[in-house]
Design a protein around this motif. Structure first.
Motif, PDB file in Angstrom:
ATOM      1  N   GLY A  61       0.786  -1.229   0.000  1.00  0.00           N
ATOM      2  CA  GLY A  61       0.000   0.000   0.000  1.00  0.00           C
ATOM      3  C   GLY A  61       0.817   1.277   0.000  1.00  0.00           C
ATOM      4  O   GLY A  61       0.273   2.361   0.235  1.00  0.00           O
ATOM      5  N   ARG A  62       2.095   1.193  -0.268  1.00  0.00           N
ATOM      6  CA  ARG A  62       2.966   2.361  -0.169  1.00  0.00           C
ATOM      7  C   ARG A  62       2.671   3.391  -1.277  1.00  0.00           C
ATOM      8  O   ARG A  62       2.124   3.072  -2.321  1.00  0.00           O
ATOM      9  CB  ARG A  62       4.432   1.940  -0.287  1.00  0.00           C
ATOM     10  CG  ARG A  62       4.841   1.456  -1.688  1.00  0.00           C
ATOM     11  CD  ARG A  62       6.231   0.849  -1.668  1.00  0.00           C
ATOM     12  NE  ARG A  62       6.681   0.405  -2.972  1.00  0.00           N
ATOM     13  CZ  ARG A  62       6.350  -0.761  -3.535  1.00  0.00           C
ATOM     14  NH1 ARG A  62       5.520  -1.596  -2.898  1.00  0.00           N
ATOM     15  NH2 ARG A  62       6.843  -1.103  -4.718  1.00  0.00           N
ATOM     16  N   ASP A  63       3.068   4.627  -1.017  1.00  0.00           N
ATOM     17  CA  ASP A  63       3.164   5.615  -2.073  1.00  0.00           C
ATOM     18  C   ASP A  63       4.439   5.328  -2.864  1.00  0.00           C
ATOM     19  O   ASP A  63       5.366   4.675  -2.360  1.00  0.00           O
ATOM     20  CB  ASP A  63       3.227   7.027  -1.492  1.00  0.00           C
ATOM     21  CG  ASP A  63       1.914   7.465  -0.861  1.00  0.00           C
ATOM     22  OD1 ASP A  63       0.850   6.984  -1.308  1.00  0.00           O
ATOM     23  OD2 ASP A  63       1.954   8.284   0.081  1.00  0.00           O
ATOM     24  N   TYR A  64       4.480   5.832  -4.080  1.00  0.00           N
ATOM     25  CA  TYR A  64       5.630   5.574  -4.951  1.00  0.00           C
ATOM     26  C   TYR A  64       6.467   6.837  -5.124  1.00  0.00           C
ATOM     27  O   TYR A  64       5.930   7.907  -5.419  1.00  0.00           O
ATOM     28  CB  TYR A  64       5.180   5.090  -6.326  1.00  0.00           C
ATOM     29  CG  TYR A  64       4.398   3.800  -6.304  1.00  0.00           C
ATOM     30  CD1 TYR A  64       5.026   2.587  -6.005  1.00  0.00           C
ATOM     31  CD2 TYR A  64       3.034   3.794  -6.581  1.00  0.00           C
ATOM     32  CE1 TYR A  64       4.311   1.404  -5.985  1.00  0.00           C
ATOM     33  CE2 TYR A  64       2.312   2.602  -6.568  1.00  0.00           C
ATOM     34  CZ  TYR A  64       2.951   1.417  -6.267  1.00  0.00           C
ATOM     35  OH  TYR A  64       2.232   0.252  -6.243  1.00  0.00           O
ATOM     36  N   LEU A  65       7.769   6.702  -4.952  1.00  0.00           N
ATOM     37  CA  LEU A  65       8.714   7.772  -5.253  1.00  0.00           C
ATOM     38  C   LEU A  65       9.641   7.285  -6.354  1.00  0.00           C
ATOM     39  O   LEU A  65      10.449   6.372  -6.137  1.00  0.00           O
ATOM     40  CB  LEU A  65       9.518   8.169  -4.016  1.00  0.00           C
ATOM     41  CG  LEU A  65      10.644   9.181  -4.258  1.00  0.00           C
ATOM     42  CD1 LEU A  65      10.089  10.484  -4.836  1.00  0.00           C
ATOM     43  CD2 LEU A  65      11.408   9.459  -2.969  1.00  0.00           C
ATOM     44  N   VAL A  66       9.505   7.873  -7.523  1.00  0.00           N
ATOM     45  CA  VAL A  66      10.315   7.497  -8.674  1.00  0.00           C
ATOM     46  C   VAL A  66      11.381   8.573  -8.884  1.00  0.00           C
ATOM     47  O   VAL A  66      11.051   9.719  -9.219  1.00  0.00           O
ATOM     48  CB  VAL A  66       9.447   7.361  -9.937  1.00  0.00           C
ATOM     49  CG1 VAL A  66      10.322   7.091 -11.158  1.00  0.00           C
ATOM     50  CG2 VAL A  66       8.425   6.241  -9.759  1.00  0.00           C
ATOM     51  N   LEU A  67      12.632   8.209  -8.657  1.00  0.00           N
ATOM     52  CA  LEU A  67      13.733   9.148  -8.890  1.00  0.00           C
ATOM     53  C   LEU A  67      14.167   9.000 -10.347  1.00  0.00           C
ATOM     54  O   LEU A  67      15.080   8.242 -10.668  1.00  0.00           O
ATOM     55  CB  LEU A  67      14.891   8.882  -7.936  1.00  0.00           C
ATOM     56  CG  LEU A  67      16.031   9.904  -7.978  1.00  0.00           C
ATOM     57  CD1 LEU A  67      15.551  11.283  -7.515  1.00  0.00           C
ATOM     58  CD2 LEU A  67      17.205   9.447  -7.123  1.00  0.00           C
ATOM     59  N   SER A  68      13.485   9.746 -11.214  1.00  0.00           N
ATOM     60  CA  SER A  68      13.804   9.649 -12.642  1.00  0.00           C
ATOM     61  C   SER A  68      15.218  10.162 -12.907  1.00  0.00           C
ATOM     62  O   SER A  68      15.934   9.610 -13.737  1.00  0.00           O
ATOM     63  CB  SER A  68      12.776  10.425 -13.464  1.00  0.00           C
ATOM     64  OG  SER A  68      12.874  10.125 -14.837  1.00  0.00           O
ATOM     65  N   LYS A  69      15.630  11.221 -12.188  1.00  0.00           N
ATOM     66  CA  LYS A  69      17.029  11.670 -12.293  1.00  0.00           C
ATOM     67  C   LYS A  69      17.862  10.786 -11.365  1.00  0.00           C
ATOM     68  O   LYS A  69      18.303  11.190 -10.278  1.00  0.00           O
ATOM     69  CB  LYS A  69      17.167  13.164 -11.989  1.00  0.00           C
ATOM     70  CG  LYS A  69      16.589  13.664 -10.689  1.00  0.00           C
ATOM     71  CD  LYS A  69      17.096  15.062 -10.331  1.00  0.00           C
ATOM     72  CE  LYS A  69      18.524  15.030  -9.807  1.00  0.00           C
ATOM     73  NZ  LYS A  69      19.075  16.352  -9.463  1.00  0.00           N
ATOM     74  N   GLY A  70      18.064   9.556 -11.820  1.00  0.00           N
ATOM     75  CA  GLY A  70      18.633   8.507 -10.974  1.00  0.00           C
ATOM     76  C   GLY A  70      20.043   8.747 -10.519  1.00  0.00           C
ATOM     77  O   GLY A  70      20.512   8.116  -9.563  1.00  0.00           O
ATOM     78  N   HIS A  71      20.757   9.685 -11.162  1.00  0.00           N
ATOM     79  CA  HIS A  71      22.126   9.982 -10.751  1.00  0.00           C
ATOM     80  C   HIS A  71      22.174  10.767  -9.447  1.00  0.00           C
ATOM     81  O   HIS A  71      23.248  10.907  -8.852  1.00  0.00           O
ATOM     82  CB  HIS A  71      22.859  10.747 -11.859  1.00  0.00           C
ATOM     83  CG  HIS A  71      22.099  11.927 -12.380  1.00  0.00           C
ATOM     84  ND1 HIS A  71      20.919  11.806 -13.084  1.00  0.00           N
ATOM     85  CD2 HIS A  71      22.355  13.254 -12.289  1.00  0.00           C
ATOM     86  CE1 HIS A  71      20.479  13.009 -13.410  1.00  0.00           C
ATOM     87  NE2 HIS A  71      21.318  13.899 -12.935  1.00  0.00           N
ATOM     88  N   GLY A  72      21.029  11.255  -8.957  1.00  0.00           N
ATOM     89  CA  GLY A  72      20.989  11.926  -7.654  1.00  0.00           C
ATOM     90  C   GLY A  72      20.695  10.986  -6.511  1.00  0.00           C
ATOM     91  O   GLY A  72      20.308  11.416  -5.423  1.00  0.00           O
ATOM     92  N   VAL A  73      20.916   9.696  -6.733  1.00  0.00           N
ATOM     93  CA  VAL A  73      20.448   8.662  -5.806  1.00  0.00           C
ATOM     94  C   VAL A  73      21.082   8.738  -4.418  1.00  0.00           C
ATOM     95  O   VAL A  73      20.487   8.272  -3.444  1.00  0.00           O
ATOM     96  CB  VAL A  73      20.653   7.256  -6.417  1.00  0.00           C
ATOM     97  CG1 VAL A  73      22.133   6.867  -6.426  1.00  0.00           C
ATOM     98  CG2 VAL A  73      19.809   6.207  -5.701  1.00  0.00           C
ATOM     99  N   MET A  74      22.267   9.324  -4.286  1.00  0.00           N
ATOM    100  CA  MET A  74      22.867   9.400  -2.949  1.00  0.00           C
ATOM    101  C   MET A  74      21.972  10.170  -1.982  1.00  0.00           C
ATOM    102  O   MET A  74      21.936   9.851  -0.786  1.00  0.00           O
ATOM    103  CB  MET A  74      24.258  10.024  -3.001  1.00  0.00           C
ATOM    104  CG  MET A  74      25.328   9.097  -3.530  1.00  0.00           C
ATOM    105  SD  MET A  74      27.001   9.752  -3.312  1.00  0.00           S
ATOM    106  CE  MET A  74      26.979  11.146  -4.440  1.00  0.00           C
ATOM    107  N   ALA A  75      21.246  11.158  -2.479  1.00  0.00           N
ATOM    108  CA  ALA A  75      20.318  11.895  -1.618  1.00  0.00           C
ATOM    109  C   ALA A  75      19.201  10.977  -1.130  1.00  0.00           C
ATOM    110  O   ALA A  75      18.780  11.048   0.028  1.00  0.00           O
ATOM    111  CB  ALA A  75      19.740  13.087  -2.373  1.00  0.00           C
TER     112      ALA A  75
END
Length: 275
Positions: A61-75
Motif C-alpha cells: 500500500g505504499r506511495d511511490y517515489l520514482v527518482l527519474s534523475k537517478g544519478h541523484g540517488v545518494m540523496a
C-alpha cells in the motif's frame, strides 16, 4: 538496521548532506551537486508525505517515489538510511567492490522503485504506477522527481500528455530546476522558458516554489493534493546545484568531480556550519 540519529531530528538537510559527502568520499564517486539540489525535496517527502505502512519500503500500500534523475540517488540513500532501510556498513562501503548500492537508482534495492539514469524514462514509469493505482481503486500517490535538463527528453512530454488525458490526479512530478545539466547550463544547452507554463499547457496543475524552503515545499505539496482538480500535479522547485557547500554551489564541475581528503573535510565543515 539502525537509524543514524534520533527520530525527532530525522531528515535534517545538513545531516543528509553529510551522509552524501561521506558516501561520495568513501566510494570516490561523483554526482554530489545534483544530489544536493534535491535534499530538501526528499527530506519533506520522507518526513511528511510518503506513506510506507509499517515502515516497509516494499509494502503493497505504499506511495511511490520514482527518482527519474537517478544519478541523484545518494540523496535518496541518505533518506533511506534515516528510515533504517540501509545499514551503516552499506553506507560506509558505498560503491566499493561487491556493494549493493550503485551510482544510479536500482530497483533491486528495496525503497528504489525504478532503475533509472537513462534520463526521461522514470517519469513514464511513474505515470504507469499512478494509472495502475487508479485501476485498483487505491489511494496511493506517485511522485516523480526529474531534472530540468532531463525534460529535454521527448518521453517526458509523451508521459505528460498521457497523464493529463487519463486525469491522473494521483501523480505529481517534481522538477529539480537547478539550472544545470551534465554538459552545462540548461539555458545554453536547450532553453526551457517557463517550465510551469509548459506543464500547464500539457494539462497539469502547476506551481513554482523555492526548492530549498522546507515550509514552502510542504505547503505546496499539501495544497496540490488538496485541490479538487482532476489534473495531474507539477511542482517546479527552484534549486541550487551543490546547495550547502559554497565552493560547489552553481559550479557544474561538481557534477563529475570526486572528493579528496581536503575537499571532503572542507565540504563537511561547510555543511556543519550551515546546519
Amino acid at each position: 538496521m539502525q537509524t543514524s540519529i534520533h527520530s525527532s531530528d530525522r531528515f535534517k538537510p545538513s545531516v543528509l548532506r553529510k551522509t552524501v559527502l561521506d558516501m561520495a568520499y568513501a566510494g570516490s564517486t561523483v554526482h554530489i551537486g545534483c544530489a544536493f539540489s534535491i535534499i530538501e525535496i526528499l527530506a519533506v517527502l520522507y518526513r511528511n508525505h510518503l506513506r510506507y505502512p509499517d515502515n516497509t519500503p516494499d509494502s503493497a500500500g505504499r506511495d511511490y517515489l520514482v527518482l527519474s534523475k537517478g544519478h541523484g540517488v545518494m540523496a535518496q540513500y541518505a533518506c533511506m538510511y534515516e528510515r533504517g532501510w540501509l545499514t551503516d556498513t552499506q553506507v560506509q562501503n558505498y560503491f566499493a567492490d561487491g556493494s549493493e548500492l550503485k551510482g544510479l537508482s536500482d530497483s533491486r534495492i528495496p525503497g528504489l522503485e525504478v532503475t533509472s539514469g537513462s534520463l526521461g524514462h522514470g517519469f513514464s514509469v511513474g505515470v504507469g504506477l499512478a494509472l495502475a493505482a487508479k485501476l485498483r481503486f487505491t489511494d496511493q500517490k506517485t511522485y516523480a522527481i526529474v531534472g530540468d535538463g532531463e525534460i529535454n527528453e521527448g518521453p517526458i512530454w509523451e508521459g505528460a500528455l498521457f497523464a493529463a488525458h487519463h486525469e491522473l490526479d494521483n501523480f505529481m512530478v517534481i522538477v529539480d530546476e537547478n539550472g544545470f545539466q551534465a554538459m552545462g547550463a540548461t539555458k545554453d544547452v536547450m532553453s526551457l522558458g517557463s517550465i510551469e507554463s509548459k506543464f500547464e499547457s500539457f494539462g497539469f496543475e502547476a506551481v513554482t516554489i523555492d526548492g530549498h524552503d522546507e515550509a514552502a515545499l510542504d505547503g505546496a505539496i499539501a495544497a496540490l493534493w488538496a485541490s479538487p482538480s482532476k489534473r495531474p500535479k507539477a511542482l517546479i522547485a527552484k534549486t541550487v546545484k551543490g546547495k550547502g557547500v559554497p565552493f560547489m554551489e552553481n559550479n557544474n564541475m561538481w557534477h563529475y568531480t570526486r572528493l579528496n581528503d581536503k575537499t571532503h573535510a572542507e565540504a563537511v565543515a561547510a555543511v556543519a556550519q550551515g546546519a
